[in-house]
Motif scaffolding. Structure first.
Motif, PDB file in Angstrom:
ATOM      1  N   THR A  20      75.293 -95.699   7.313  1.00  0.00           N
ATOM      2  CA  THR A  20      74.385 -95.007   8.228  1.00  0.00           C
ATOM      3  C   THR A  20      72.990 -95.013   7.611  1.00  0.00           C
ATOM      4  OG1 THR A  20      74.681 -92.831   7.213  1.00  0.00           O
ATOM      5  CG2 THR A  20      76.265 -93.471   8.955  1.00  0.00           C
ATOM      6  N   THR A  21      72.007 -94.648   8.407  1.00  0.00           N
ATOM      7  CA  THR A  21      70.635 -94.591   7.901  1.00  0.00           C
ATOM      8  C   THR A  21      70.520 -93.574   6.766  1.00  0.00           C
ATOM      9  OG1 THR A  21      70.086 -93.062   9.685  1.00  0.00           O
ATOM     10  CG2 THR A  21      69.525 -95.382  10.021  1.00  0.00           C
ATOM     11  N   TYR A  22      71.288 -92.490   6.831  1.00  0.00           N
ATOM     12  CA  TYR A  22      71.270 -91.494   5.760  1.00  0.00           C
ATOM     13  C   TYR A  22      71.764 -92.089   4.442  1.00  0.00           C
ATOM     14  CZ  TYR A  22      72.527 -87.425   2.965  1.00  0.00           C
ATOM     15  OH  TYR A  22      72.652 -86.526   1.941  1.00  0.00           O
ATOM     16  N   GLU A  23      72.848 -92.841   4.489  1.00  0.00           N
ATOM     17  CA  GLU A  23      73.385 -93.457   3.277  1.00  0.00           C
ATOM     18  C   GLU A  23      72.402 -94.481   2.697  1.00  0.00           C
ATOM     19  OE1 GLU A  23      78.163 -93.231   4.188  1.00  0.00           O
ATOM     20  OE2 GLU A  23      76.961 -94.765   5.222  1.00  0.00           O
ATOM     21  N   VAL A  24      71.767 -95.240   3.582  1.00  0.00           N
ATOM     22  CA  VAL A  24      70.771 -96.214   3.124  1.00  0.00           C
ATOM     23  C   VAL A  24      69.573 -95.490   2.514  1.00  0.00           C
ATOM     24  CG1 VAL A  24      69.134 -97.970   3.901  1.00  0.00           C
ATOM     25  CG2 VAL A  24      71.500 -98.036   4.689  1.00  0.00           C
ATOM     26  N   ALA A  25      69.128 -94.403   3.143  1.00  0.00           N
ATOM     27  CA  ALA A  25      68.000 -93.634   2.616  1.00  0.00           C
ATOM     28  C   ALA A  25      68.312 -93.087   1.225  1.00  0.00           C
ATOM     29  CB  ALA A  25      67.651 -92.495   3.573  1.00  0.00           C
ATOM     30  N   GLU A  26      69.514 -92.553   1.044  1.00  0.00           N
ATOM     31  CA  GLU A  26      69.910 -92.048  -0.279  1.00  0.00           C
ATOM     32  C   GLU A  26      69.910 -93.170  -1.307  1.00  0.00           C
ATOM     33  OE1 GLU A  26      73.676 -89.934   0.062  1.00  0.00           O
ATOM     34  OE2 GLU A  26      72.537 -88.089  -0.228  1.00  0.00           O
ATOM     35  N   ASP A  27      70.437 -94.325  -0.925  1.00  0.00           N
ATOM     36  CA  ASP A  27      70.490 -95.471  -1.829  1.00  0.00           C
ATOM     37  C   ASP A  27      69.074 -95.928  -2.204  1.00  0.00           C
ATOM     38  OD1 ASP A  27      71.720 -97.605  -3.296  1.00  0.00           O
ATOM     39  OD2 ASP A  27      71.269 -98.946  -1.617  1.00  0.00           O
ATOM     40  N   LEU A  28      68.171 -96.006  -1.223  1.00  0.00           N
ATOM     41  CA  LEU A  28      66.804 -96.448  -1.491  1.00  0.00           C
ATOM     42  C   LEU A  28      66.043 -95.443  -2.353  1.00  0.00           C
ATOM     43  CD1 LEU A  28      65.798 -98.010   1.946  1.00  0.00           C
ATOM     44  CD2 LEU A  28      66.513 -99.182  -0.146  1.00  0.00           C
ATOM     45  N   GLU A  29      66.323 -94.164  -2.161  1.00  0.00           N
ATOM     46  CA  GLU A  29      65.681 -93.151  -3.014  1.00  0.00           C
ATOM     47  C   GLU A  29      66.226 -93.230  -4.432  1.00  0.00           C
ATOM     48  OE1 GLU A  29      63.159 -90.168  -4.338  1.00  0.00           O
ATOM     49  OE2 GLU A  29      63.041 -91.422  -2.548  1.00  0.00           O
ATOM     50  N   ASP A  30      67.537 -93.384  -4.564  1.00  0.00           N
ATOM     51  CA  ASP A  30      68.129 -93.486  -5.900  1.00  0.00           C
ATOM     52  C   ASP A  30      67.653 -94.734  -6.639  1.00  0.00           C
ATOM     53  OD1 ASP A  30      69.556 -91.157  -5.462  1.00  0.00           O
ATOM     54  OD2 ASP A  30      71.442 -92.183  -4.989  1.00  0.00           O
ATOM     55  N   ARG A  31      67.626 -95.845  -5.933  1.00  0.00           N
ATOM     56  CA  ARG A  31      67.321 -97.121  -6.569  1.00  0.00           C
ATOM     57  C   ARG A  31      65.824 -97.355  -6.778  1.00  0.00           C
ATOM     58  NH1 ARG A  31      70.064-102.469  -4.183  1.00  0.00           N
ATOM     59  NH2 ARG A  31      71.530-100.846  -3.573  1.00  0.00           N
ATOM     60  N   TYR A  32      65.006 -96.980  -5.780  1.00  0.00           N
ATOM     61  CA  TYR A  32      63.571 -97.300  -5.839  1.00  0.00           C
ATOM     62  C   TYR A  32      62.659 -96.068  -5.791  1.00  0.00           C
ATOM     63  CZ  TYR A  32      65.456-101.853  -4.466  1.00  0.00           C
ATOM     64  OH  TYR A  32      66.176-103.016  -4.397  1.00  0.00           O
ATOM     65  N   GLN A  33      63.212 -94.881  -5.567  1.00  0.00           N
ATOM     66  CA  GLN A  33      62.426 -93.657  -5.361  1.00  0.00           C
ATOM     67  C   GLN A  33      61.420 -93.861  -4.218  1.00  0.00           C
ATOM     68  OE1 GLN A  33      62.581 -94.931  -8.815  1.00  0.00           O
ATOM     69  NE2 GLN A  33      64.530 -93.865  -8.709  1.00  0.00           N
ATOM     70  N   LEU A  34      61.903 -94.443  -3.135  1.00  0.00           N
ATOM     71  CA  LEU A  34      61.055 -94.796  -1.996  1.00  0.00           C
ATOM     72  C   LEU A  34      60.305 -93.595  -1.432  1.00  0.00           C
ATOM     73  CD1 LEU A  34      60.161 -96.955   0.091  1.00  0.00           C
ATOM     74  CD2 LEU A  34      62.170 -96.318   1.432  1.00  0.00           C
ATOM     75  N   PHE A  35      61.011 -92.511  -1.139  1.00  0.00           N
ATOM     76  CA  PHE A  35      60.372 -91.334  -0.554  1.00  0.00           C
ATOM     77  C   PHE A  35      59.461 -90.648  -1.570  1.00  0.00           C
ATOM     78  CE2 PHE A  35      64.337 -91.768   1.907  1.00  0.00           C
ATOM     79  CZ  PHE A  35      63.788 -91.970   3.159  1.00  0.00           C
ATOM     80  N   SER A  36      59.875 -90.611  -2.809  1.00  0.00           N
ATOM     81  CA  SER A  36      59.053 -89.993  -3.855  1.00  0.00           C
ATOM     82  C   SER A  36      57.745 -90.746  -4.038  1.00  0.00           C
ATOM     83  CB  SER A  36      59.813 -89.953  -5.186  1.00  0.00           C
ATOM     84  OG  SER A  36      60.979 -89.184  -5.066  1.00  0.00           O
ATOM     85  N   HIS A  37      57.821 -92.074  -4.087  1.00  0.00           N
ATOM     86  CA  HIS A  37      56.603 -92.873  -4.221  1.00  0.00           C
ATOM     87  C   HIS A  37      55.700 -92.703  -2.995  1.00  0.00           C
ATOM     88  CE1 HIS A  37      57.300 -94.863  -7.999  1.00  0.00           C
ATOM     89  NE2 HIS A  37      58.496 -95.285  -7.610  1.00  0.00           N
ATOM     90  N   PHE A  38      56.297 -92.671  -1.822  1.00  0.00           N
ATOM     91  CA  PHE A  38      55.490 -92.461  -0.611  1.00  0.00           C
ATOM     92  C   PHE A  38      54.767 -91.131  -0.690  1.00  0.00           C
ATOM     93  CE2 PHE A  38      55.340 -90.371   3.590  1.00  0.00           C
ATOM     94  CZ  PHE A  38      54.303 -91.123   4.140  1.00  0.00           C
ATOM     95  N   PHE A  39      55.483 -90.065  -1.049  1.00  0.00           N
ATOM     96  CA  PHE A  39      54.853 -88.744  -1.111  1.00  0.00           C
ATOM     97  C   PHE A  39      53.732 -88.720  -2.148  1.00  0.00           C
ATOM     98  CE2 PHE A  39      54.255 -84.418  -2.597  1.00  0.00           C
ATOM     99  CZ  PHE A  39      54.030 -83.767  -1.390  1.00  0.00           C
ATOM    100  N   GLU A  40      53.986 -89.264  -3.331  1.00  0.00           N
ATOM    101  CA  GLU A  40      52.970 -89.256  -4.382  1.00  0.00           C
ATOM    102  C   GLU A  40      51.735 -90.064  -3.974  1.00  0.00           C
ATOM    103  OE1 GLU A  40      52.804 -87.348  -7.054  1.00  0.00           O
ATOM    104  OE2 GLU A  40      54.694 -86.468  -6.378  1.00  0.00           O
ATOM    105  N   THR A  41      51.954 -91.180  -3.313  1.00  0.00           N
ATOM    106  CA  THR A  41      50.850 -92.042  -2.900  1.00  0.00           C
ATOM    107  C   THR A  41      50.025 -91.422  -1.772  1.00  0.00           C
ATOM    108  OG1 THR A  41      52.192 -93.968  -3.491  1.00  0.00           O
ATOM    109  CG2 THR A  41      50.262 -94.379  -2.132  1.00  0.00           C
ATOM    110  N   HIS A  42      50.666 -90.681  -0.893  1.00  0.00           N
ATOM    111  CA  HIS A  42      50.000 -90.128   0.288  1.00  0.00           C
ATOM    112  C   HIS A  42      49.943 -88.599   0.280  1.00  0.00           C
ATOM    113  CE1 HIS A  42      49.653 -94.007   2.332  1.00  0.00           C
ATOM    114  NE2 HIS A  42      50.754 -94.300   1.650  1.00  0.00           N
ATOM    115  N   ARG A  43      50.063 -88.020  -0.872  1.00  0.00           N
ATOM    116  CA  ARG A  43      50.107 -86.561  -1.034  1.00  0.00           C
ATOM    117  C   ARG A  43      48.937 -85.867  -0.331  1.00  0.00           C
ATOM    118  NH1 ARG A  43      51.917 -82.834  -4.977  1.00  0.00           N
ATOM    119  NH2 ARG A  43      52.806 -84.488  -6.226  1.00  0.00           N
TER     120      ARG A  43
END
Length: 142
Positions: A20-43
């Protein structure tokens, strides 16, 4: 109050995945910190939108008696995330594994053939990107 970044949980109806999109989102955050990088870049722009959203909600509450509740959507932040993915800002942040091999190889699960032109990382068919959601939540506990 806190800013929440996530996805609307939906099953993928294409490709070889039963995720599901939730599982993919968790995987992308764990592997690449996708959401964390987005937040830091656009804080700064996210915080500005949060301030405006809360201010308008408070004004509506005071002037019109509208309920003041959590769950206010952050539309500009959602647009900003889509642009973040489409313009491959992650590739400029020196994150290991970005751009992804799948993006470089043009893997696209929606095509009848498995590969097409080079595509941005994290956009394989568009379901993940379109399911992204950002909102304000009241983290107070009673």
């Amino acid at each position: 109050m806190k800013v929440c970044l996530g996805v609307i949980d939906m099953p993928y109806d294409y490709g070889d995945t039963s995720k599901t999109t939730y599982e993919v989102a968790e995987d992308l955050e764990d592997r690449y910190q996708l959401f964390s990088h987005f937040f830091e870049t656009h804080r700064d722009t996210i915080i500005q939108e949060v301030g405006e959203t809360v201010a308008y909600a408070l004004i509506n509450h005071i002037q019109h008696g509208a309920p003041f509740s959590s769950g206010e959507l952050l539309g500009e932040t959602m647009k900003e995330f889509n642009v973040f993915l489409e313009t491959e800002e992650m590739a400029g942040l020196s994150v290991d594994g970005v751009p992804t091999l799948a993006a470089l190889d043009g893997v696209n699960s929606r095509l009848k053939i498995e590969r097409g032109e080079r595509r941005p990382s994290f956009i394989d068919g568009g379901l993940f990107k379109s399911s992204f959601i950002a909102w304000i939540d009241d983290d107070a506990e009673s």
